[in-house]
Design an enzyme around this catalytic site. Structure first.
Site, PDB file in Angstrom:
ATOM      1  N   TRP A 151       0.818  -1.195  -0.138  1.00  0.00           N
ATOM      2  CA  TRP A 151      -0.120   0.083   0.027  1.00  0.00           C
ATOM      3  C   TRP A 151       0.938   1.273   0.090  1.00  0.00           C
ATOM      4  O   TRP A 151       0.439   2.445   0.221  1.00  0.00           O
ATOM      5  CB  TRP A 151      -1.046   0.001   1.311  1.00  0.00           C
ATOM      6  CG  TRP A 151      -2.178  -0.939   0.999  1.00  0.00           C
ATOM      7  CD1 TRP A 151      -3.280  -0.620   0.725  1.00  0.00           C
ATOM      8  CD2 TRP A 151      -2.196  -2.386   1.475  1.00  0.00           C
ATOM      9  NE1 TRP A 151      -4.233  -1.882   0.641  1.00  0.00           N
ATOM     10  CE2 TRP A 151      -3.543  -2.637   1.036  1.00  0.00           C
ATOM     11  CE3 TRP A 151      -1.205  -3.179   1.916  1.00  0.00           C
ATOM     12  CZ2 TRP A 151      -3.792  -4.001   1.403  1.00  0.00           C
ATOM     13  CZ3 TRP A 151      -1.589  -4.625   2.114  1.00  0.00           C
ATOM     14  CH2 TRP A 151      -3.058  -5.068   1.918  1.00  0.00           C
ATOM     15  N   ASP A 162     -12.246 -13.048   4.633  1.00  0.00           N
ATOM     16  CA  ASP A 162     -11.717 -11.640   4.203  1.00  0.00           C
ATOM     17  C   ASP A 162     -10.062 -12.049   4.206  1.00  0.00           C
ATOM     18  O   ASP A 162      -9.655 -12.456   5.086  1.00  0.00           O
ATOM     19  CB  ASP A 162     -11.718 -10.443   5.182  1.00  0.00           C
ATOM     20  CG  ASP A 162     -11.094  -9.226   4.521  1.00  0.00           C
ATOM     21  OD1 ASP A 162     -10.333  -9.139   3.486  1.00  0.00           O
ATOM     22  OD2 ASP A 162     -11.193  -8.098   5.150  1.00  0.00           O
TER      23      ASP A 162
END
Length: 732
Positions: free
Chosen positions: A280, A397
């Site tokens: 990220w 997830d």
């Protein structure tokens, strides 16, 4: 059956762990008992000459089991449902004196009690829920069997043998990779834990190999197509390899709860050398930028062939690949997007945004973050480990956010349990509950060390939760499956239930929440196009008979979609005078030159406005995100859109910016039309168009989709797609 391994293992376990589908030990072809008389010749007894599995795409085995789309030459069946096998012998089979059975074996140390060695008896009638083989046809030297597997059978690749009994022992066929049989979960079988009773939902959540993933901002939702490619060549083996890499015991691979939990850990590489490395930080020098991927096939194929994690992924890539894994194995699954998703680091069901006394955000104290959106998966299954009523859709997830039982994974957590606040049920329900239900709390951190709660926004988080609609590319709002409407009695009850189970800690602040201010503030951001100027309008409304002066501060930030700020590109301070019972608008121009140099791949700008009313010392705070409109990749096709016919695909991109794009990669994908491909262009000058042509031959008919993406050093998240209808090959 005899144990072929001579090694001894200390402790409780007599047999080493059986945790690899790929590893195998051959069963002996002859298992004789005691002494055999001189002159014993195995050829004198019933011998198998060949086995036919009816495994072509057009054969009933694959059509009836909905596995005809898999690009795989082996037999693929779904558990709990019968399929046909034909065995040819060296002489006619006589049921009065001949005894044989089919055997299925998986892994290296097969044991009947673990379900890794399955002897299938020939029975007069098949029994529901049990393995069995029934003779449905005898003709000359051939016998046709209808074989039924257990609906709780291990999911994986089995080796098949035929064993014949003689007075002196067992004669068994040799190992033959051609008869290897894949057994998958079966959403069409009522006794299977993943049974789904709606045919249109099964078509969408199991058999659809192209999907749509939603991203962007709640006020400006965007979508992109994703090629799941679960039927493509090698993908089924890659999914089984993922479980092997996790060293998941084979005996647990028939349980969708365990399989989905292992998958959620293995799709990320954070602590287990899993499929995808997350990044990220906007630096992707050693891999592919997350926005460049067009589907899961390249990622899973590379992971299997290199045996190393693939670089790089972000939440929608993790969700896309995880969806492929689940659908490929037969578990109904869908990708879900939660707009304004809370990442609650201290698990107190509130996101604390600390302000300094002048209204600026204190980034040192503010540890929680609000993601513009976050993608996860839902998998459909029963939950016999929970009370009745909590089966159905489960949140899983694979984006590595928080540790769960020592690994980065999340779920399966019952969506129904989350809606009603029953966060005591496994797995990871409190974390998911916080993602959709947290309060946004603005707190002023005073210089004397005290904290004052300024405002609480209870409706910002989990604003909109969506997935792809069935039989279309549109958006389906599923927010009401996760939470009751704000203000309803049930919503308050769900929150109180979650608090009762300890999902929230008391407000860690001194002082009380301030009473509502006399002045309301809001702001709107004009629709912004990448590389163009736009404006932001702030509105102040005075609801009192008093005159006020306001000191306001605007901060514009380049943010990652996770809500983490990279760079402040705009600071503006201004003063507003408000007459009694009046409103005032302030316009702030945002210039392209201010934000273009710092832009991240999601082209997301975050604005934070704080205002202090000088007379009352009240603080007003509002934040909004805008996603810039980005150019698209154009895809064109010429030639016959027919299975097996040559078709030319053209990918076209025009650089709309005032600067030259460097190191440009174009990616192209289309399941059933072509395998994923990529092409590099060193640079594209301003207002210049590049073209790339590929010749392909589609092999799947029906509605298909071509998907393209573009990535470069300065511009990313550029997509294009084209819907096609491929005709069947005309019969001769």
């Amino acid at each position: 059956m005899s144990e072929t391994s001579t090694a001894t293992f200390g402790g409780r376990r007599a047999v080493p762990p059986n945790n690899s589908n790929a590893e195998e030990d051959d069963l002996p072809t002859v298992e004789l008992q005691g002494l055999t008389p001189r002159g014993f010749n195995p050829e004198d007894y019933l011998n198998v000459t060949s086995v036919h599995l009816f495994k072509e795409r057009w054969d009933s085995n694959k059509i009836d089991h909905h596995t005809d789309k898999y690009d795989n030459s082996n037999l693929i069946v779904r558990r709990g449902q019968s399929f046909y096998v034909q065995i040819d012998f060296n002489r006619p089979y006589d049921p009065r004196k001949d005894l044989f059975r089919v055997e299925y074996v998986i892994g290296r140390y097969p044991q009947e009690n673990k379900g890794t060695y399955i002897p299938v008896p020939v029975v007069p009638e098949l029994q529901s829920g049990k393995w069995g083989a029934k003779v449905v046809m005898r003709e000359d030297r051939s016998v046709r069997l209808s074989i039924q597997s257990s609906p709780e059978c291990i999911v994986g690749k089995f080796r098949m043998y035929v064993a014949v009994w003689t007075p002196y022992g067992i004669l068994r066929t040799r190992r033959n990779p051609e008869t290897d049989t894949y057994i998958l979960f079966n959403p069409w079988c009522e006794e299977d834990a993943v049974y789904l009773d709606n045919e249109k939902e099964r078509e969408e959540y199991v058999l659809n190999d192209i999907g749509v993933i939603f991203y962007g901002d709640v006020n400006d939702t965007k979508s992109r197509s994703w090629s799941y490619g679960q039927f493509e060549d090698g993908i089924l083996d890659a999914c089984l390899y993922v479980m092997d890499r996790a060293q998941m015991d084979l005996s647990g691979r028939g349980n969708p709860i365990k399989v989905s939990r292992v998958g959620s850990a293995m799709i990320n590489a954070k602590d287990d050398e899993g499929v995808l490395v997350g990044s990220w930080d906007n630096i992707y020098a050693y891999g592919v930028p997350p926005s460049a991927w067009t589907g899961s096939v390249d990622i899973l194929s590379e992971y299997k062939s290199s045996a190393n994690p693939v670089r790089y992924g972000q939440c929608w890539v993790f969700a896309g690949v995880f969806n492929t894994f689940l659908r490929c194995l037969g578990i109904p699954a869908r990708v879900v997007t939660n707009y304004f998703s809370a990442h609650d680091n201290d698990a107190n069901l509130q996101l604390d945004i600390f302000l300094e006394e002048n209204g600026k955000v204190n980034s040192k104290l503010t540890k929680d973050s609000v993601w513009n959106y976050h993608c996860w998966n839902e998998a459909w299954m029963t939950r016999p480990d929970l009370p009745v009523g909590f089966g159905g859709w489960q949140v899983v997830d694979s984006t590595p956010q928080e540790n769960s039982d020592g690994m980065y994974r999340c779920g399966p957590a019952s969506v129904q349990a989350i809606k009603h606040g029953h966060v005591c049920f496994q797995f990871d329900a409190p974390f998911v509950f916080a993602e959709v239900n947290s309060d946004l709390v603005y707190i002023t951190a005073k210089k004397d060390g005290t904290h004052v709660v300024e405002t609480v926004d209870a409706t910002h988080i989990g604003k909109l939760i969506v997935t792809k609609e069935i039989e279309g590319d549109g958006m389906k709002d599923i927010t009401d499956t996760y939470k009751f409407q704000e203000g309803q009695e049930e919503e308050r009850l769900a929150l109180e239930t979650a608090l009762m189970y300890g999902a929230k800690k008391p407000l860690n602040t001194e002082g009380v929440v301030k009473s509502r201010s006399d002045v309301d503030m809001d702001f709107e951001v004009e629709n912004a196009v990448l590389g163009k100027d736009f404006k932001l309008t702030i509105t102040f409304q005075n609801n009192s008979p008093n005159r006020y002066t306001i000191s306001a501060y605007l901060s514009g930030n380049i943010v990652f979609y996770t809500g983490v700020s990279k760079e402040e590109f705009k600071k503006e301070t201004f003063t507003v005078t408000l007459q009694p019972l009046s409103f005032k608008k302030e316009e702030v121009p945002i210039l392209a030159g201010e934000y273009m140099g710092q832009l991240l791949e999601q082209a997301s700008l975050h604005f934070f406005v704080t205002a202090r009313i000088n007379e009352t010392k009240d603080v007003l705070a509002k934040q909004k995100t805008t996603v810039l409109t980005i150019p698209t990749v154009v895809i064109k096709v010429r030639g016959a859109k027919v299975v097996g016919s040559e078709m030319v695909v053209t990918v076209e991109f025009t650089n709309p910016l005032k600067e030259t794009l460097q190191n440009v990669w174009l990616y192209l994908d289309g399941p059933g039309i072509l395998r994923p491909r990529r092409r590099m262009f060193r640079e594209i000058r301003p207002n210049t168009t590049v073209q790339w042509e590929e010749v392909c031959r589609p092999w799947v008919s029906g509605p298909r989709k071509l998907i393209a993406s573009m990535t470069s050093d300065t511009l990313r998240h550029v997509y294009g797609e084209l819907d096609l209808h491929i005709q069947r090959r005309p019969s001769v």
